[in-house]
Design a protein around this motif. Structure first.
Motif, PDB file in Angstrom:
ATOM      1  N   ILE B  98     -11.602  36.547  47.704  1.00 39.84           N
ATOM      2  CA  ILE B  98     -11.926  37.053  46.383  1.00 39.84           C
ATOM      3  C   ILE B  98     -11.374  38.460  46.245  1.00 39.84           C
ATOM      4  CG2 ILE B  98     -13.795  37.624  44.802  1.00 39.84           C
ATOM      5  CD1 ILE B  98     -15.415  35.426  46.313  1.00 39.84           C
ATOM      6  N   ASP B  99     -10.294  38.597  45.481  1.00 42.34           N
ATOM      7  CA  ASP B  99      -9.695  39.894  45.202  1.00 42.34           C
ATOM      8  C   ASP B  99     -10.577  40.628  44.195  1.00 42.34           C
ATOM      9  OD1 ASP B  99      -6.315  40.945  44.496  1.00 42.34           O
ATOM     10  OD2 ASP B  99      -8.200  42.022  44.171  1.00 42.34           O
ATOM     11  N   GLY B 103     -11.760  39.302  40.696  1.00 36.64           N
ATOM     12  CA  GLY B 103     -13.199  39.151  40.562  1.00 36.64           C
ATOM     13  C   GLY B 103     -13.726  37.791  40.912  1.00 36.64           C
ATOM     14  N   TYR B 104     -12.890  36.767  40.821  1.00 33.59           N
ATOM     15  CA  TYR B 104     -13.429  35.447  41.061  1.00 33.59           C
ATOM     16  C   TYR B 104     -12.309  34.484  41.372  1.00 33.59           C
ATOM     17  CZ  TYR B 104     -16.370  31.412  40.823  1.00 33.59           C
ATOM     18  OH  TYR B 104     -17.063  30.282  41.163  1.00 33.59           O
ATOM     19  N   GLU B 106     -11.738  30.201  41.974  1.00 30.77           N
ATOM     20  CA  GLU B 106     -12.374  28.921  41.701  1.00 30.77           C
ATOM     21  C   GLU B 106     -13.029  28.354  42.940  1.00 30.77           C
ATOM     22  OE1 GLU B 106      -9.762  26.013  40.088  1.00 30.77           O
ATOM     23  OE2 GLU B 106     -11.158  24.348  40.425  1.00 30.77           O
TER      24      GLU B 106
END
Lengths: 114, 118
Positions: B98-99, B103-104, B106
């Motif tokens: 998660i970079d 932020g997100y 899948e």
């Protein structure tokens, strides 16, 4: 606490009818929004997602959803449903920060009759 | 592997016994989540692992529930002294690193383990 509300527990439609499933969330900050679908006997699959930008997002199989920030809503739509859309649909949200789990609504079962 | 795998697919146990549920995430995915899907409660978050960071255990319903992730890959969810209310489908999901700028990433879900406590 953050929560997600899906207004309809079970929706029954005929093929070619239009679909709108409601989803509201309670969180005041930036959010990431998702719709997942679970077809009978299959895994949860991502239908579409919203992170930022255009509030109207398009997903697979002709589905789309519109993020309305002022209403804390992320409703799912499809103009013409098919029998194969029969499934359970889950709205989910994460706060706008890295590494958080999905908060799901309780799901809406869609039954489409041919 | 092609996707997240979970075993067993079904588990029937007697009240009071311990159970272990296994999750193999997608190769290269550093984040791993456990959720529970039960009638009336929908999908609930249980625990989250990200790399070598301390896990987020905030969703575990009681101290009878615990989880480990060995070598940053396979995870085992353990339920001690099972109760009938533990009956549910336990889902595992994984995602790539998660970079924080994104932020997100899948989450990809496995098929689940259906646990029945008699």
């Amino acid at each position: 606490a953050q929560s997600v509300s899906q207004h309809n527990h079970h929706v029954i439609l005929s093929e070619a009818a239009s679909l709108e499933l409601g989803c509201n969330y309670s969180y005041g900050g930036t959010v990431n929004l998702f719709w997942y679908v679970q077809y009978p006997g299959q895994h949860l699959q991502l239908l579409l997602k919203y992170f930022s930008g255009d509030p109207l997002v398009k997903g697979i199989k002709g589905f789309e959803a519109e993020f309305i920030k002022s209403k804390f809503s992320f409703n799912l739509r499809k103009p013409s449903v098919q029998w194969s859309d029969t499934a359970e649909y889950f709205c989910a949200v994460t706060p706008g920060q890295a590494g958080t789990a999905l908060i799901f609504g309780k799901g809406t079962t869609l039954s489409v009759s041919s | 592997g092609a996707g997240v795998s979970q075993s067993p697919s079904n588990k029937v146990t007697e009240k009071g016994k311990d159970v272990e549920l296994r999750c193999d995430p997608i190769s290269g995915h550093t984040a791993l989540y456990w959720y529970r899907q039960s009638l009336g409660q929908g999908l609930e978050f249980l625990i989250y692992f990200q790399g070598n960071s301390a896990p987020d255990k905030s969703g575990l319903p009681s101290d009878r529930f615990s989880a480990e992730r060995t070598g940053g890959s396979v995870s085992t969810l353990t339920i001690q002294r099972t109760q009938q209310e533990d009956s549910a489908v336990y889902l595992c999901a994984s995602s790539r690193y998660i970079d924080p700028l994104i932020g997100y990433n899948e989450q990809f879900f496995g098929p689940g383990t259906r646990l029945t406590v008699l």
